[in-house]
Design a protein around this motif. Structure first.
Motif, short mmCIF file in Angstrom:
data_model
loop_
_atom_site.label_atom_id
_atom_site.label_comp_id
_atom_site.label_asym_id
_atom_site.label_seq_id
_atom_site.Cartn_x
_atom_site.Cartn_y
_atom_site.Cartn_z
N TYR A 124 -4.23 -5.09 -16.17
CA TYR A 124 -5.04 -4.26 -15.27
C TYR A 124 -4.18 -3.87 -14.08
O TYR A 124 -4.08 -4.63 -13.11
N ARG A 125 -3.55 -2.72 -14.16
CA ARG A 125 -2.65 -2.34 -13.06
C ARG A 125 -3.46 -1.99 -11.81
O ARG A 125 -4.59 -1.49 -11.90
N VAL A 126 -2.85 -2.26 -10.67
CA VAL A 126 -3.49 -2.00 -9.38
C VAL A 126 -3.45 -0.50 -9.10
O VAL A 126 -2.40 0.14 -9.27
N GLN A 127 -4.55 0.06 -8.69
CA GLN A 127 -4.63 1.48 -8.32
C GLN A 127 -5.51 1.63 -7.10
O GLN A 127 -5.89 0.62 -6.47
N SER A 128 -5.78 2.85 -6.71
CA SER A 128 -6.63 3.09 -5.55
C SER A 128 -8.09 2.98 -5.95
O SER A 128 -8.46 3.30 -7.09
N ARG A 129 -8.91 2.51 -5.01
CA ARG A 129 -10.33 2.45 -5.30
C ARG A 129 -10.89 3.86 -5.46
O ARG A 129 -10.29 4.85 -5.06
N ASN A 130 -12.09 3.92 -6.06
CA ASN A 130 -12.81 5.18 -6.30
C ASN A 130 -12.12 6.02 -7.36
O ASN A 130 -12.30 7.23 -7.41
N GLY A 131 -11.32 5.37 -8.21
CA GLY A 131 -10.79 6.07 -9.37
C GLY A 131 -11.68 5.87 -10.57
O GLY A 131 -12.68 5.15 -10.54
N LYS A 132 -11.29 6.50 -11.70
CA LYS A 132 -12.05 6.35 -12.94
C LYS A 132 -11.83 4.98 -13.57
O LYS A 132 -12.68 4.46 -14.28
N GLY A 133 -10.65 4.39 -13.34
CA GLY A 133 -10.35 3.10 -13.92
C GLY A 133 -9.69 3.20 -15.27
O GLY A 133 -9.24 4.28 -15.72
#
Length: 862
Positions: free
Chosen positions: A738-747
């Motif tokens: 589960y790579r770290v990304q910015s919140r409010n993305g699609k995932g």
């Protein structure tokens, strides 16, 4: 020649001047007059500045004499003499005793006098004579007198009408609560404990910004008294009563440590106003008389760095018994709170809100009068500057007019007549020096005029807008807090001095089950042994018709639980308060335990003790809603939860709380959705918010999707993310997947959902040794090791975890931490025909779509 007027007998004249009165009436009225004089003039503090007249007069006399925090120390006898001669003719002894107390850091939470010399000790030693000590104002005392020359308060004649003294000080700090007060009047007394400056200011700001705030709301900021000598307040109920009614009896216990290995008890902090030397003497007396047994030696090792009283125990003494004997007789005191103060000259008992309301009104009056005074000064100055600028515009003719005048009065008259100057402007112009006619001086005047007019506009705004005036007060309070705030010295402890109901409850790990209709019960975790995955489990609860299981979680019987409802309210209870019942029992309605309103249902429960155990850093409650909003709030905001609950989160219409995790600020948050998507982002992306905030967007949901759960991942502690679906399937995937990304993305795709798996029920962060406790909607419970659930990639269907009946489904689950998951036995069997189902990752195009992880628009509402 003799007079015709008869002689008047002097005795008759004196008799005519005598008024007959009943002795009872005369005595009663005289006593009332005396009593009111003592009440208003000597014994009780004013609610506005928290000072009695003697305190106020000492500080004002020092102010008038220039004995500030920046001046050299002055002989105390000099200060006492000036105070007595000018303002307080009640004897030098009373004045010096008051001055000395204001300099004692063990009597005042924030001393108002900076003393030099011997001002007494906590052992009861008296101060040295006033001719030997020196004093000056402490910096914080100057905040009480700030702006007193700017017509901020009323003045009154002193005792001999020779001078004037302030009826009250401007008091930029809420001193009545900050330093407290005590005094005995006629027929009444006051005893107000000191408090922490930062907490009182926070409560004052809260009241200014939210005038309808309740006492309970203000108690979110003011935790309780904060005594200069530290120690501990036993329990909170008495404090709450004192704040709500103005009266209460607060138990204060010494801070001590029982060292059983060394065989000693060491006392390091004493209750407020307790004489240390007398304490040691009384303990020694009880040991000599046999009232306390088991003490071998007693000595006072205190020094300038703090208190240290060492009690050595005999070799065969039971430390717990000695401790209880000391608590019963010596180490606890009761502080009787009587929040009595003068309001408009009359004594009143006030609750916490009323006390702060009167202070806020006083500050509004001070700031309003100060602004009016400054506005008048600035307008006068602007008027003069306008005249100077006008004179500079006509400098040649103005100079010529003055030169042609016979004298100064003629020059002023000519300027008023020829140029329409006012009298004040003309007076100023004729006194101007030629050097002020230079171009440099002209620029300075223009610059000053611009500054003055800008300040006039600001003052008019403050005086014309109550909100602006309140903001000035708030800004000044915040500045004082930044300057003088410090840590609390007095802590709160549970009442452990006597055997309580909680002491009779054994500590054990419990399984707590709750249904949709809010039936709740607890059972021992030992009733559920670990099975191999794929088992059916055992009966966990008996549900009434139409009801289903809503949540299951693990907690210690002595843990504090925070229950959050669908309306965003949060309640608190102990695990042992939940009735213990058998596996086949239905449970008890939650309305019998919590003060729930009609239609209010519990949505999530957090075990604060479990997650926050042995952690000193700040903790947060991180909440996620069905529609994808996420927020976190400091656990400190939930320390004082009323029986009727307090606000935890603001929910939009149609939205509801789904999951809550306790985090430490350094975790990664993983939000899982019902359709099998998941997004991981750093906790710092969700900044801490207040209790009434809605939160920010955590995940951008597809149409028809909803949030299923939240996992707080610590990469140093957790190995996998565990996902379980409603049809009983689940899987483990490495955290690194589960790579770290910015919140409010699609995932990213977390698990395949569909007719076989059903929707996702929960997502959890797990590690080696953890157990999974899953519960079905029909009340079956199954416990299995998380390592029995296969480790596969994200975009897979997983394996069967719980064998369900056709009409049943997994409702909820919780993780039994490895530290308490000690059951190595098995009970049940796995499905030997069950095979792991993996689906390879989709092609690059699909992966690009599902794993884009691009943050959408950031919608934040706080």
């Amino acid at each position: 020649m003799s007079s015709d007027v008869p002689d008047v007998d002097p005795e008759d004249v004196r008799a005519a001047q005598v008024t007959n009165a009943r002795i009872e009436d005369e005595m009663e009225q005289s006593y009332i007059d005396y009593a009111m004089s003592v009440i208003a003039g000597r014994a009780l503090p004013d609610v506005r500045d928290g000072l009695k007249p003697v305190h106020r007069r000492i500080l004002y006399a020092m102010h008038e004499a220039g004995v500030t925090s920046r001046s050299p120390h002055r002989k105390s006898s000099s200060v006492v003499g000036e105070t007595m001669g000018d303002y307080h003719p009640h004897g030098d002894s009373a004045i010096y005793d008051t001055l000395a107390r204001m300099a004692q850091d063990f009597s005042m939470r924030y001393p108002l006098i900076d003393g030099q010399g011997n001002f007494g000790s906590i052992d009861g030693d008296p101060p040295a004579a006033m001719r030997y000590t020196e004093a000056r104002m402490a910096p914080i005392a100057e905040e009480l007198l700030a702006d007193i020359e700017r017509d901020t308060v009323d003045f009154q004649p002193n005792y001999d009408d020779r001078l004037e003294e302030p009826a009250v000080l401007p008091s930029a700090i809420p001193n009545l609560l900050v330093n407290g007060s005590s005094g005995i009047a006629v027929g009444m007394s006051t005893n107000i404990p000191p408090h922490n400056l930062g907490e009182v200011i926070d409560a004052t700001v809260e009241l200014i910004e939210t005038p309808d705030a309740t006492v309970e709301d203000l108690m979110d900021h003011v935790k309780g008294p904060d005594f200069p000598t530290g120690a501990n307040i036993v329990g909170r109920n008495a404090v709450h009563k004192a704040y709500k009614t103005g009266r209460g009896r607060v138990r204060v216990r010494a801070e001590f440590e029982v060292d059983e290995e060394e065989g000693r008890i060491v006392i390091t902090e004493l209750p407020f106003q307790q004489n240390k030397s007398r304490l040691v003497e009384r303990i020694a007396e009880d040991v000599t008389e046999g009232a306390i047994e088991g003490i071998r030696d007693l000595r006072d090792e205190s020094d300038r760095d703090g208190i240290r009283v060492v009690i050595d125990l005999k070799r065969d003494a039971m430390a717990e018994v000695v401790k209880n004997q000391l608590l019963e007789s010596h180490l606890e005191r009761t502080f009787g709170v009587i929040n009595l103060a003068l309001v408009d000259g009359a004594p009143r008992v006030l609750d916490l809100k009323e006390t702060l309301e009167h202070y806020v009104e006083h500050r509004r009056d001070v700031v309003r009068r100060r602004s009016e005074h400054e506005l008048e000064e600035r307008e006068d100055r602007a008027h003069i500057l306008e005249g100077r600028l006008k004179a500079l515009e006509n400098v040649d003719s103005v100079v010529e007019t003055i030169q042609d005048s016979a004298d100064r009065d003629a020059a002023k008259a000519a300027l008023e007549a020829d140029y329409e100057f006012s009298e004040a402007q003309a007076e100023h112009i004729v006194r101007m020096q030629l050097g002020s006619l230079t171009s440099m001086e002209t620029q300075e005047i223009e610059s000053e005029y611009a500054d003055v007019t800008a300040r006039i506009e600001r003052l008019e705004t403050i005086l014309g807008d109550p909100d602006e005036l309140d903001q000035v007060i708030v800004d000044e309070l915040e500045a004082i807090k930044d300057e003088y705030d410090d840590e609390r010295r007095t802590s709160f402890i549970e009442d452990s001095g006597s055997v309580t109901h909680e002491d009779l409850i054994p500590e054990e790990e419990c399984v707590v089950v709750m249904s949709e209709d809010d039936y709740i019960k607890r059972m021992s975790l030992e009733a559920f042994r670990a099975q191999n995955r794929g088992g059916k489990g055992i009966i966990g609860t008996d549900l009434k018709e139409g009801d289903s299981v809503s949540s299951v979680f693990i907690a210690n019987s002595h843990d504090y639980l925070l229950a959050i409802t669908n309306r965003g309210q949060i309640y608190q209870l102990k695990t042992y308060e939940i009735p213990e019942m058998s596996r086949t029992a239905r449970g008890k309605s939650a309305v019998n335990l919590l003060d729930l309103d009609d239609g209010e249902e519990i949505q999530a429960v957090v075990d604060c003790d479990r997650v926050g155990e042995d952690v000193d850093e700040e903790r947060y409650l991180t909440m996620v809603t069905r529609d994808g909003y996420i927020k976190r709030t400091s656990v400190e905001a939930f320390e004082n939860i009323r029986s009727t609950g307090i606000r935890a989160i603001r929910l939009e219409d149609g939205d509801e709380l789904v999951d809550v995790e306790e985090t430490d600020g350094d975790a990664d948050l993983v939000i899982g959705t019902a359709d099998g998507m998941a997004i991981r982002f750093d906790e710092d992306e969700v900044r801490a918010m207040g209790r009434s905030a809605r939160g920010v967007r955590g995940i951008d949901l597809e149409a028809g999707d909803r949030v299923a759960g939240l996992a707080a991942v610590d990469p140093d502690r957790h190995n996998w993310v565990l996902t379980v679906t409603e049809n009983g399937y689940g899987k483990r995937s490495d955290v690194s997947e589960y790579r770290v990304q910015s919140r409010n993305g699609k995932g990213l795709i977390d698990i395949k959902t569909g007719s076989r798996n059903g929707s996702v029920v929960a997502i959890e962060a797990v590690t080696h040794g953890d157990h999974l406790l899953a519960m079905s909607a029909d009340g079956q419970i199954m416990r299995t090791r998380v390592e029995d659930v296969s480790t596969v990639g994200r975009n897979t269907m997983g394996v069967i975890v719980m064998d369900l009946e056709t009409t049943d489904e997994v409702s909820c689950l919780d993780i039994v931490p490895a530290a308490i998951a000690t059951d190595d036995g098995t009970n049940g069997t796995s499905d030997p025909n069950e095979t792991e189902s993996e689906t390879p990752e989709t092609d690059a195009t699909a992966a690009d779509v599902t794993e884009a992880g691009v943050a959408g628009p950031d919608t934040e509402d706080e």
